[in-house]
Design a protein around this motif. Structure first.
Motif, mmCIF file in Angstrom:
data_model
loop_
_atom_site.group_PDB
_atom_site.id
_atom_site.type_symbol
_atom_site.label_atom_id
_atom_site.label_comp_id
_atom_site.label_asym_id
_atom_site.label_seq_id
_atom_site.Cartn_x
_atom_site.Cartn_y
_atom_site.Cartn_z
ATOM 1 N N THR A 189 33.782 46.631 50.376
ATOM 2 C CA THR A 189 33.623 47.696 49.398
ATOM 3 C C THR A 189 34.774 47.757 48.403
ATOM 4 O O THR A 189 34.546 47.902 47.203
ATOM 5 N N GLU A 190 36.009 47.626 48.881
ATOM 6 C CA GLU A 190 37.154 47.722 47.981
ATOM 7 C C GLU A 190 37.145 46.594 46.950
ATOM 8 O O GLU A 190 37.422 46.818 45.773
ATOM 9 N N GLU A 191 36.845 45.396 47.395
ATOM 10 C CA GLU A 191 36.784 44.276 46.467
ATOM 11 C C GLU A 191 35.624 44.444 45.485
ATOM 12 O O GLU A 191 35.738 44.094 44.308
ATOM 13 N N GLN A 192 34.516 44.986 45.961
ATOM 14 C CA GLN A 192 33.387 45.256 45.064
ATOM 15 C C GLN A 192 33.780 46.295 44.019
ATOM 16 O O GLN A 192 33.448 46.160 42.836
ATOM 17 N N GLN A 193 34.489 47.329 44.466
ATOM 18 C CA GLN A 193 34.956 48.349 43.529
ATOM 19 C C GLN A 193 35.915 47.745 42.512
ATOM 20 O O GLN A 193 35.864 48.065 41.331
ATOM 21 N N TYR A 194 36.792 46.864 42.977
ATOM 22 C CA TYR A 194 37.745 46.231 42.064
ATOM 23 C C TYR A 194 37.010 45.357 41.051
ATOM 24 O O TYR A 194 37.360 45.352 39.867
ATOM 25 N N GLN A 195 35.999 44.653 41.501
ATOM 26 C CA GLN A 195 35.197 43.829 40.583
ATOM 27 C C GLN A 195 34.544 44.721 39.537
ATOM 28 O O GLN A 195 34.533 44.385 38.353
ATOM 29 N N LYS A 222 45.430 44.252 35.593
ATOM 30 C CA LYS A 222 44.284 44.146 36.504
ATOM 31 C C LYS A 222 43.815 42.721 36.762
ATOM 32 O O LYS A 222 43.238 42.437 37.792
ATOM 33 N N GLU A 223 44.090 41.818 35.848
ATOM 34 C CA GLU A 223 43.641 40.424 36.013
ATOM 35 C C GLU A 223 44.471 39.667 37.049
ATOM 36 O O GLU A 223 44.105 38.568 37.450
ATOM 37 N N ARG A 224 45.591 40.229 37.489
ATOM 38 C CA ARG A 224 46.472 39.541 38.427
ATOM 39 C C ARG A 224 45.866 39.378 39.820
ATOM 40 O O ARG A 224 46.206 38.454 40.542
ATOM 41 N N TYR A 225 45.019 40.296 40.218
ATOM 42 C CA TYR A 225 44.410 40.227 41.548
ATOM 43 C C TYR A 225 43.304 39.172 41.536
ATOM 44 O O TYR A 225 42.385 39.236 40.734
ATOM 45 N N HIS A 226 43.415 38.209 42.483
ATOM 46 C CA HIS A 226 42.491 37.069 42.479
ATOM 47 C C HIS A 226 41.567 37.015 43.695
ATOM 48 O O HIS A 226 40.972 35.977 43.957
ATOM 49 N N ARG A 260 42.623 40.608 50.903
ATOM 50 C CA ARG A 260 41.975 41.904 50.761
ATOM 51 C C ARG A 260 42.734 42.731 49.733
ATOM 52 O O ARG A 260 43.939 42.578 49.552
ATOM 53 N N PHE A 261 42.053 43.618 49.077
ATOM 54 C CA PHE A 261 42.690 44.479 48.084
ATOM 55 C C PHE A 261 43.814 45.289 48.716
ATOM 56 O O PHE A 261 44.878 45.470 48.119
ATOM 57 N N LYS A 262 43.595 45.752 49.939
ATOM 58 C CA LYS A 262 44.613 46.536 50.643
ATOM 59 C C LYS A 262 45.916 45.740 50.786
ATOM 60 O O LYS A 262 47.002 46.285 50.599
ATOM 61 N N THR A 263 45.813 44.476 51.092
ATOM 62 C CA THR A 263 46.994 43.628 51.221
ATOM 63 C C THR A 263 47.716 43.517 49.882
ATOM 64 O O THR A 263 48.943 43.638 49.812
ATOM 65 N N TYR A 264 46.962 43.295 48.845
ATOM 66 C CA TYR A 264 47.521 43.198 47.497
ATOM 67 C C TYR A 264 48.242 44.497 47.139
ATOM 68 O O TYR A 264 49.387 44.488 46.663
ATOM 69 N N LEU A 265 47.598 45.608 47.381
ATOM 70 C CA LEU A 265 48.151 46.923 47.075
ATOM 71 C C LEU A 265 49.447 47.186 47.847
ATOM 72 O O LEU A 265 50.458 47.587 47.267
#
Length: 179
Positions: free
Chosen positions: A3-9, A59-63, A67-72
């Motif tokens: 869900t988090e990655e979908q939200q980020y997309q 925002k383009e830095r996250y690839h 997981r988004f949580k790890t990035y955050l």
């Protein structure tokens, strides 16, 4: 993709509500995580806000490799450490007593009554560990990050994480049996 990655997309595609969802989903836990480093809730709130601003602007830095949580949490840890360095202080050990109080606020009254004594013993035991062991147990066992994700946050390899976590859990087990 969870869900988090979908939200980020969706956020990358221009949906500002998706970014708001991510902020609301993570801000409180992120503030508490940062506060374990800076030991000041107001500073932790400022740094957390800075983390989200950084993500919003870059925002383009996250690839999506992690997981988004790890990035955050990686960005948050880096900003907290930078703040501490600028203040000329050493990275403090985690205040597990405060962590316990903050986590207890999030749990229901029934869970508090059932788990209070056992959790306090566990948190007291964790507090006796060195700061590296504390961070590992918090990230992997409490925050439920994977070995890879914890390694990214702590700038360690997976084998280093595995060895250190094994030692941390062994030390924690010894502390718990001493009580």
């Amino acid at each position: 993709m969870n869900t988090e990655e979908q939200q980020y997309q969706r956020f990358l595609e221009g949906d500002k509500k998706a970014f708001e969802y991510l902020v609301l989903q993570y801000k409180d836990h992120l503030i508490y995580f940062i506060n374990r480093y800076v030991m000041n809730i107001h500073t932790a709130e400022d740094i957390a806000q800075d983390v989200f601003v950084d993500i919003y602007i870059k925002k383009e830095r996250y690839h999506f490799r992690y997981r988004f949580k790890t990035y955050l949490y990686t960005i948050a840890r880096n900003k907290a450490v930078d703040y501490i360095r600028k203040q000329g202080r050493q990275i403090p050990m985690v205040d597990m007593e405060r962590l316990h109080e903050e986590q207890m606020e999030e749990e229901s009254l029934l869970e508090q009554l059932i788990w209070k004594e056992e959790r306090q013993q566990l948190l007291d035991a964790i507090k006796t560990l060195n700061s590296n062991y504390q961070a590992l147990i918090i990230l992997i066992d409490l925050e439920e990050l994977s070995y890879q994700e914890a390694g990214k946050v702590l700038h360690k390899t997976v084998p280093q994480i595995k060895v250190s976590l094994h030692r941390a859990r062994k030390a924690l087990k010894e502390r718990l049996y001493e009580r």
